[in-house]
Scaffold this active site. Structure first.
Site, PDB file in Angstrom:
ATOM      1  N   CYS A   2      57.174 -45.517  78.172  1.00 36.24           N
ATOM      2  CA  CYS A   2      57.362 -44.070  78.356  1.00 36.24           C
ATOM      3  C   CYS A   2      58.861 -43.806  78.219  1.00 36.24           C
ATOM      4  O   CYS A   2      59.658 -44.721  78.169  1.00 36.24           O
ATOM      5  CB  CYS A   2      56.909 -43.651  79.740  1.00 36.24           C
ATOM      6  SG  CYS A   2      55.224 -44.109  80.115  1.00 36.24           S
ATOM      7  N   ARG A  27      59.146 -43.180  72.265  1.00 36.27           N
ATOM      8  CA  ARG A  27      58.689 -44.166  73.262  1.00 36.27           C
ATOM      9  C   ARG A  27      57.332 -43.810  73.828  1.00 36.27           C
ATOM     10  O   ARG A  27      56.708 -44.607  74.549  1.00 36.27           O
ATOM     11  CB  ARG A  27      59.705 -44.270  74.404  1.00 36.27           C
ATOM     12  CG  ARG A  27      61.090 -44.695  74.026  1.00 36.27           C
ATOM     13  CD  ARG A  27      61.998 -44.731  75.232  1.00 36.27           C
ATOM     14  NE  ARG A  27      61.456 -45.630  76.222  1.00 36.27           N
ATOM     15  CZ  ARG A  27      61.629 -46.964  76.188  1.00 36.27           C
ATOM     16  NH1 ARG A  27      62.329 -47.507  75.202  1.00 36.27           N
ATOM     17  NH2 ARG A  27      61.105 -47.753  77.094  1.00 36.27           N
ATOM     18  N   TRP A  74      53.504 -42.584  77.745  1.00 36.16           N
ATOM     19  CA  TRP A  74      52.653 -43.447  76.935  1.00 36.16           C
ATOM     20  C   TRP A  74      51.651 -44.018  77.938  1.00 36.16           C
ATOM     21  O   TRP A  74      51.945 -44.966  78.657  1.00 36.16           O
ATOM     22  CB  TRP A  74      53.461 -44.550  76.267  1.00 36.16           C
ATOM     23  CG  TRP A  74      52.621 -45.441  75.419  1.00 36.16           C
ATOM     24  CD1 TRP A  74      52.091 -46.666  75.758  1.00 36.16           C
ATOM     25  CD2 TRP A  74      52.166 -45.184  74.106  1.00 36.16           C
ATOM     26  NE1 TRP A  74      51.353 -47.173  74.740  1.00 36.16           N
ATOM     27  CE2 TRP A  74      51.367 -46.295  73.701  1.00 36.16           C
ATOM     28  CE3 TRP A  74      52.334 -44.151  73.221  1.00 36.16           C
ATOM     29  CZ2 TRP A  74      50.752 -46.377  72.456  1.00 36.16           C
ATOM     30  CZ3 TRP A  74      51.731 -44.230  71.971  1.00 36.16           C
ATOM     31  CH2 TRP A  74      50.947 -45.313  71.602  1.00 36.16           C
ATOM     32  N   ASN A 100      58.389 -45.465  84.270  1.00 33.79           N
ATOM     33  CA  ASN A 100      57.987 -46.134  83.036  1.00 33.79           C
ATOM     34  C   ASN A 100      57.624 -47.565  83.426  1.00 33.79           C
ATOM     35  O   ASN A 100      58.453 -48.300  83.940  1.00 33.79           O
ATOM     36  CB  ASN A 100      59.129 -46.142  82.020  1.00 33.79           C
ATOM     37  CG  ASN A 100      58.793 -47.007  80.807  1.00 33.79           C
ATOM     38  OD1 ASN A 100      57.607 -47.237  80.522  1.00 33.79           O
ATOM     39  ND2 ASN A 100      59.797 -47.509  80.127  1.00 33.79           N
ATOM     40  N   GLY A 101      56.364 -47.951  83.213  1.00 29.32           N
ATOM     41  CA  GLY A 101      55.957 -49.319  83.559  1.00 29.32           C
ATOM     42  C   GLY A 101      54.525 -49.353  84.063  1.00 29.32           C
ATOM     43  O   GLY A 101      53.766 -48.408  83.885  1.00 29.32           O
ATOM     44  N   GLU A 487      46.896 -61.489  56.475  1.00 27.49           N
ATOM     45  CA  GLU A 487      47.790 -60.519  57.124  1.00 27.49           C
ATOM     46  C   GLU A 487      49.187 -60.592  56.519  1.00 27.49           C
ATOM     47  O   GLU A 487      49.821 -59.566  56.259  1.00 27.49           O
ATOM     48  CB  GLU A 487      47.826 -60.783  58.635  1.00 27.49           C
ATOM     49  CG  GLU A 487      48.843 -59.995  59.418  1.00 27.49           C
ATOM     50  CD  GLU A 487      48.671 -58.482  59.319  1.00 27.49           C
ATOM     51  OE1 GLU A 487      47.628 -58.024  58.818  1.00 27.49           O
ATOM     52  OE2 GLU A 487      49.605 -57.768  59.724  1.00 27.49           O
ATOM     53  N   LYS A 491      51.155 -57.445  54.716  1.00 29.80           N
ATOM     54  CA  LYS A 491      52.512 -57.022  55.120  1.00 29.80           C
ATOM     55  C   LYS A 491      53.408 -56.903  53.889  1.00 29.80           C
ATOM     56  O   LYS A 491      54.089 -55.926  53.682  1.00 29.80           O
ATOM     57  CB  LYS A 491      53.116 -58.008  56.108  1.00 29.80           C
ATOM     58  CG  LYS A 491      52.538 -57.975  57.500  1.00 29.80           C
ATOM     59  CD  LYS A 491      53.012 -56.799  58.323  1.00 29.80           C
ATOM     60  CE  LYS A 491      52.107 -55.643  58.477  1.00 29.80           C
ATOM     61  NZ  LYS A 491      50.729 -55.705  58.700  1.00 29.80           N
ATOM     62  N   GLU A 494      52.301 -53.962  51.484  1.00 32.03           N
ATOM     63  CA  GLU A 494      52.396 -52.564  51.924  1.00 32.03           C
ATOM     64  C   GLU A 494      53.825 -52.099  52.144  1.00 32.03           C
ATOM     65  O   GLU A 494      54.075 -50.902  52.145  1.00 32.03           O
ATOM     66  CB  GLU A 494      51.547 -52.319  53.177  1.00 32.03           C
ATOM     67  CG  GLU A 494      52.004 -53.014  54.427  1.00 32.03           C
ATOM     68  CD  GLU A 494      51.181 -52.597  55.635  1.00 32.03           C
ATOM     69  OE1 GLU A 494      50.761 -51.441  55.722  1.00 32.03           O
ATOM     70  OE2 GLU A 494      50.934 -53.447  56.495  1.00 32.03           O
ATOM     71  N   HIS A 510      38.998 -73.124  43.271  1.00 29.91           N
ATOM     72  CA  HIS A 510      37.889 -72.336  42.707  1.00 29.91           C
ATOM     73  C   HIS A 510      38.401 -71.171  41.874  1.00 29.91           C
ATOM     74  O   HIS A 510      37.733 -70.154  41.751  1.00 29.91           O
ATOM     75  CB  HIS A 510      36.987 -71.840  43.850  1.00 29.91           C
ATOM     76  CG  HIS A 510      36.390 -72.953  44.632  1.00 29.91           C
ATOM     77  ND1 HIS A 510      35.360 -73.744  44.168  1.00 29.91           N
ATOM     78  CD2 HIS A 510      36.736 -73.470  45.830  1.00 29.91           C
ATOM     79  CE1 HIS A 510      35.071 -74.663  45.058  1.00 29.91           C
ATOM     80  NE2 HIS A 510      35.880 -74.517  46.081  1.00 29.91           N
ATOM     81  N   LYS A 609      50.417 -43.844  59.173  1.00 34.57           N
ATOM     82  CA  LYS A 609      50.291 -44.751  60.325  1.00 34.57           C
ATOM     83  C   LYS A 609      48.853 -44.772  60.833  1.00 34.57           C
ATOM     84  O   LYS A 609      48.376 -45.768  61.313  1.00 34.57           O
ATOM     85  CB  LYS A 609      51.236 -44.335  61.451  1.00 34.57           C
ATOM     86  CG  LYS A 609      51.244 -45.276  62.656  1.00 34.57           C
ATOM     87  CD  LYS A 609      51.589 -46.698  62.260  1.00 34.57           C
ATOM     88  CE  LYS A 609      51.382 -47.680  63.396  1.00 34.57           C
ATOM     89  NZ  LYS A 609      51.482 -49.101  62.936  1.00 34.57           N
TER      90      LYS A 609
END
Ligand code: AGP
Length: 614
Positions: A2, A27, A74, A100-101, A487, A491, A494, A510, A609
């Site tokens: 946050c 944040r 958040w 925040n936490g 993955e 990365k 993109e 193959h 996103k």
């Protein structure tokens, strides 16, 4: 994560706090609030939504006062809504807090305070904390600073808090453990914030609290620093900041993606915080505990996701089948929703989504629910559509992921899925106590091992420079690291726009091996655990065709070092946990290549996103 902002001084606090919150929205941005002391009363406004929504809401209150706190949330406990937004009052209305936490033991504290007559209007851990401080202040008859210090010694978790008492409006008390807190020191004024961006235009003199430190900030006085544990004196280290605004928001990193790659040790720790208790041989996950039979009696687990989340699902397939002996199939949500799949009420569907808003994944969930399956969500955004649509779930607590390319989402998703698989393995009795304890203990070492893997960054930057002009790349892995190869390729594709493909290493013969020549870089995951010798022979096949080999190896590996053009080491760990480490160098590699190619790393072309459309 946050954003917190506070002000005490001679200026109007309102515009400083609002502008500060806008700078901290990166944040967290699901709700926001502000509390101001106007010399007589506390005026508080808070709302679900962004700071812009708060500005509208705050038009209903007095905006006067030179003492105030603000918060952009958040959510971790309690879905985003007005009542769960910060700031929070204590029951008396005298104290106000922002936080925040995560307070891990808030439920037991809440129970005790309820017995003493406290009532709670929100589902948050923060409202519990401010009432604990009030209770301590009353029962011990102490000043606010002492009450905060005593109360925090009863708390387990992470926090950056600012709290003030309207009866003593020349003072704010702050404290820090695990979440950042900076104090801006001006002429006859003080600023409090999660980072320096809210106050850098007013002062570049700042004190960054260390963990387990608190400060009593009183107008006209020097700030008093204390150790929370024993109230002993600590000494402020005043820094003269040189960073500009943009650098501060990115934590001094050039891009959000790099910041988020480096946040992974903390993010993984936050993901298992309050859930993994290796010393007690326990994993506590309410969403699983309350639905255990659904999982242990399920015919199979179907995992649906897209993109990076789908890769995390593939890792989970290896983990669940290998460790928990539960049949798993992994589906692209976009395919699953249209192929008229066979789904029964004996199926469990796990939907994985960082944003919690991906349209294909949401549609797959709805289809599965219509056919009677139990649906479990693994999301990063609290209160997101997918989180609300599923029957139960577990959040990844990675904090906002701003870079379009998912990084900490991937490793925290794997962390949550590993915790679930271990819980199910234990519940099904397929794990001995010793093996279970070994996994729990090893999982706790992962954040430090990710830190060690990040130390290869300078070497990775050099390697990136060698291959930045490639037109095609291959990524190979076996077993648990086959999804990591996929993955890694995603990365690179993109954010650098270089064509890349991930393959199971054994699949080379193959067909893809026809691609190998001296212009083809091949990134091979060749860690000691899992089919190592077979991967070494794949590397030899590539070498004999002049392919360029960049190998991710276990620390100390000599055999592959003799064969490859470059090796990047990661610490040793259990085979099922290697994806959490082997993905790190591939994230850094794609990042550096993209930067060297002047690509827009945080907002790559054509991408969003969150893909909220089909
Ligand atoms: C991965 O780097 C991309 N950002 C993308 O593939 C992403 O993983 C995919 O769109 C799924 O998003 P979600 O996790 O928010 O559902």
């Amino acid at each position: 994560m946050c954003g917190i902002v506070g002000y005490i001084g001679y200026r109007d606090a309102f515009p400083i706090i609002i502008k500060g919150l806008q700078r901290l929205e990166y944040r967290g941005y699901d709700s926001a609030g502000i509390a101001l002391f106007d010399g007589k009363d506390i005026n508080l406004a808070k709302t679900k939504g962004k700071v812009e929504d708060l500005k509208n809401k705050a038009s209903e209150i007095s905006q006067k006062g030179s003492l105030g706190v603000g918060h952009t949330r958040w959510a971790t406990h309690g879905v985003p809504n007005d009542v769960n937004s910060h700031p929070h009052y204590s029951n008396s209305g005298d104290l106000v807090i922002i936080h925040n936490g995560i307070i891990e033991n808030y439920e037991s504290i809440k129970k005790e305070l309820s017995k003493r007559g406290y009532i709670f209007s929100s589902d948050t851990d923060t409202e519990v904390l401010v009432n604990l401080i009030e209770e301590v202040k009353k029962t011990e008859d102490v000043m606010l600073g002492k009450a905060v210090q005593l109360a925090l010694n009863q708390v387990v978790g992470a926090y950056a808090i600012a709290v003030f008492d309207k009866r003593k409006p020349d003072e704010i008390v702050v404290a820090k453990l695990g979440s950042p807190l900076a104090i801006g020191i001006g002429e006859d004024e003080f600023f409090i914030a999660s980072d320096a961006s809210p106050f850098i235009e007013f002062t570049n003199n700042a004190v960054y609290l260390e963990d387990e430190e608190m400060a009593i900030i009183r107008l006209g006085k020097e700030i008093k620093l204390r150790k929370i544990k024993d109230d002993s004196v600590a000494y402020p280290r005043i820094l003269e900041l040189q960073m500009n605004l943009e650098e501060i928001e990115k934590g001094g990193y050039e891009h959000f993606m790099l910041k988020e790659i480096y946040e992974q040790p903390r993010a993984i720790k936050d993901t298992y915080r309050g859930r993994l208790h290796a010393d007690q041989g326990l994993i506590r996950m309410a969403g699983i505990d309350q639905n255990l039979e659904k999982f242990t009696n399920a015919n199979r687990i179907i995992i649906v996701a897209c993109g990076t989340s789908w890769h995390a699902g593939l890792v989970a397939e290896y983990i669940f089948e290998d460790l928990a002996r539960i049949s798993v199939e992994v589906e692209y949500a976009s395919e699953f929703r249209y192929r008229n799949p066979v789904i029964t009420d004996k199926d469990v569907l796990i939907a994985i989504s960082q944003s919690g808003e991906t349209a294909d994944t949401l549609a797959a969930i709805k289809l599965a629910k219509e056919k009677g399956a139990f649906v479990f969500g693994v999301c990063n955004v609290v209160g997101s559509t997918i989180a609300r649509e599923t029957d139960a779930g577990a959040y990844t607590h990675a904090g906002p992921e701003i870079g379009v390319a998912s990084t900490k989402a991937f490793t925290t998703q794997i962390t949550v899925l590993t915790l679930i698989a271990l819980k199910l393995a234990k519940a099904k009795g397929v794990f001995s106590e010793t093996k279970y304890h070994e996994y729990l203990t090893e999982l706790e070492t992962i954040p430090a091992k990710v830190e060690r893997a990040l130390e290869s960054n300078p070497l990775i930057e050099i390697i990136a420079n060698v291959y930045k002009d490639s037109t095609n790349c291959l990524y190979l892995g076996r077993g648990y690291n086959f999804p990591v190869a996929l993955e890694g390729a995603l990365k690179l594709k993109e954010i650098s726009y270089i064509h890349a493909e991930g393959y199971p290493a054994a699949e080379m013969k193959h067909g893809p091996i026809a691609l190998i020549d001296e212009h083809m870089p091949v990134f091979v995951i060749a860690t000691k655990k899992g089919h190592y010798e077979k991967v070494v022979s794949n590397i030899q096949e590539i070498k004999s065709r002049k392919g360029k080999i960049i190998a991710i190896v276990t620390e100390g590996d000599e055999q592959v070092r003799d064969l490859a053009d470059h090796v990047i080491e990661v610490p040793e760990t259990l085979e099922s946990l290697t994806p959490l480490l082997t993905t790190i160098p591939l994230q850094l590699l794609s990042y550096h290549i993209a930067v060297m190619r002047d690509c827009n790393v945080d907002q790559p072309r054509n991408l969003a996103k969150s893909v909220t459309v089909e």
